[in-house]
Design a protein around this motif. Structure first.
Motif, PDB file in Angstrom:
ATOM      1  N   ILE A 192      -8.375   2.393   8.539  1.00  0.00           N
ATOM      2  CA  ILE A 192      -8.108   3.508   7.617  1.00  0.00           C
ATOM      3  C   ILE A 192      -6.638   3.916   7.695  1.00  0.00           C
ATOM      4  O   ILE A 192      -5.976   4.114   6.675  1.00  0.00           O
ATOM      5  CB  ILE A 192      -9.026   4.700   7.943  1.00  0.00           C
ATOM      6  CG1 ILE A 192     -10.486   4.319   7.679  1.00  0.00           C
ATOM      7  CG2 ILE A 192      -8.638   5.910   7.114  1.00  0.00           C
ATOM      8  CD1 ILE A 192     -11.493   5.357   8.152  1.00  0.00           C
ATOM      9  N   ALA A 193      -6.149   4.003   8.934  1.00  0.00           N
ATOM     10  CA  ALA A 193      -4.756   4.413   9.100  1.00  0.00           C
ATOM     11  C   ALA A 193      -3.807   3.414   8.453  1.00  0.00           C
ATOM     12  O   ALA A 193      -2.769   3.790   7.902  1.00  0.00           O
ATOM     13  CB  ALA A 193      -4.432   4.562  10.591  1.00  0.00           C
ATOM     14  N   ALA A 194      -4.178   2.144   8.499  1.00  0.00           N
ATOM     15  CA  ALA A 194      -3.302   1.116   7.937  1.00  0.00           C
ATOM     16  C   ALA A 194      -3.475   0.971   6.432  1.00  0.00           C
ATOM     17  O   ALA A 194      -2.752   0.197   5.797  1.00  0.00           O
ATOM     18  CB  ALA A 194      -3.566  -0.221   8.622  1.00  0.00           C
ATOM     19  N   GLY A 195      -4.446   1.678   5.876  1.00  0.00           N
ATOM     20  CA  GLY A 195      -4.627   1.613   4.438  1.00  0.00           C
ATOM     21  C   GLY A 195      -5.498   0.462   3.973  1.00  0.00           C
ATOM     22  O   GLY A 195      -5.695   0.271   2.779  1.00  0.00           O
ATOM     23  N   GLN A 196      -6.031  -0.308   4.923  1.00  0.00           N
ATOM     24  CA  GLN A 196      -6.914  -1.420   4.539  1.00  0.00           C
ATOM     25  C   GLN A 196      -8.281  -0.903   4.116  1.00  0.00           C
ATOM     26  O   GLN A 196      -9.044  -1.604   3.470  1.00  0.00           O
ATOM     27  CB  GLN A 196      -7.054  -2.411   5.687  1.00  0.00           C
ATOM     28  CG  GLN A 196      -5.738  -3.075   6.051  1.00  0.00           C
ATOM     29  CD  GLN A 196      -5.894  -4.069   7.193  1.00  0.00           C
ATOM     30  OE1 GLN A 196      -6.889  -4.743   7.297  1.00  0.00           O
ATOM     31  NE2 GLN A 196      -4.888  -4.129   8.057  1.00  0.00           N
TER      32      GLN A 196
END
Lengths: 129, 129
Positions: free
Chosen positions: B24-28
DNA sequence: GACATTGTCGCAGAGTATGATACAATAGCC
DNA sequence: GGCTATTGTATCATACTCTGCGACAATGTC
């Protein structure tokens, strides 16, 4: 010098190990330094002596400390190693860094704030080298 | 997309939480994305569905996911927050970064290697912002 | 309304953390 | 050399957590 949290979900001896590793990594505990006796450190922290003993033992097994009955525990860390860590260990390390930074982002930290945090810690850790 | 280690001392559900937070943090994993059903993910990873359910629940409690019977689980994270984290949380985050980097140093990583690792992860995490 | 899908709950077994207590080895002193 | 204090180690008990099995409840689909 060391602080622990009884409320934390991470085991006390793990907190101790992490804290001591941090002190050694930062150079605040150097080779030859004596650590407090298990009973004293346990009393200072308000925990059982076995818990401290376990942390000492884990670091002893890791090759950072040396313990002997009646004599105490000293630091024998030789942080500087000839060759860097293996690929597998590098992967593990990078994963833990990624986890910490990922958490930082989820908490709302800006990129700049994260960069400055990382830079500050690197500066602190490698200062004594 | 996700990997876990049954041999690791850290609980499986914690590994899942960390892995999902990372995605989630990486936007995946973006807002609105559906997550696999607990049974499917559990089967893929070879673990019990309750363990996956627990990870989903923890992230639901944290406000990152939303679950409903019969409908599944989706991401509702709103990573961008108006104000940055509180001082206490910043302290916790910096401590985890310090622990990861301290470990890196003890493992024999050079300062340059640590810097490049941190920079690479920051780049990866904040790329999609 | 019947069925499949999906998340949730209660319980049990195994493992781990922590602590109380007793033991063993070393150092210091007489 | 023997006694005492100091220090780490081992043994055992208790409480807690993780993981998994099975059953239940809610939603969607036909």
């Amino acid at each position: 010098m060391l602080t622990i949290s009884l409320a934390s979900p991470v085991p006390i001896h793990d907190q101790l190990v992490a804290g001591l590793r941090g002190l050694i990594a930062a150079g605040q505990l150097a080779e030859g330094d004596e650590l407090p006796p298990v009973r004293q450190l346990a009393a200072d922290l308000g925990i059982n002596l076995n818990t401290v003993a376990r942390a000492y033992r884990e670091l002893t097994d890791a090759g950072l400390l040396a313990s002997a009955r009646g004599r105490g525990t000293i630091v024998i860390a030789t942080v500087e190693r000839a060759s860097g860590p293996k690929a597998e260990e590098r992967k593990r390390i990078e994963a833990s860094i990624a986890a910490a930074l990922g958490d930082a982002k989820l908490a709302g930290l800006t990129r700049e704030a994260a960069e400055s945090m990382a830079a500050r810690q690197i500066e602190r850790l490698w200062k004594h080298v």
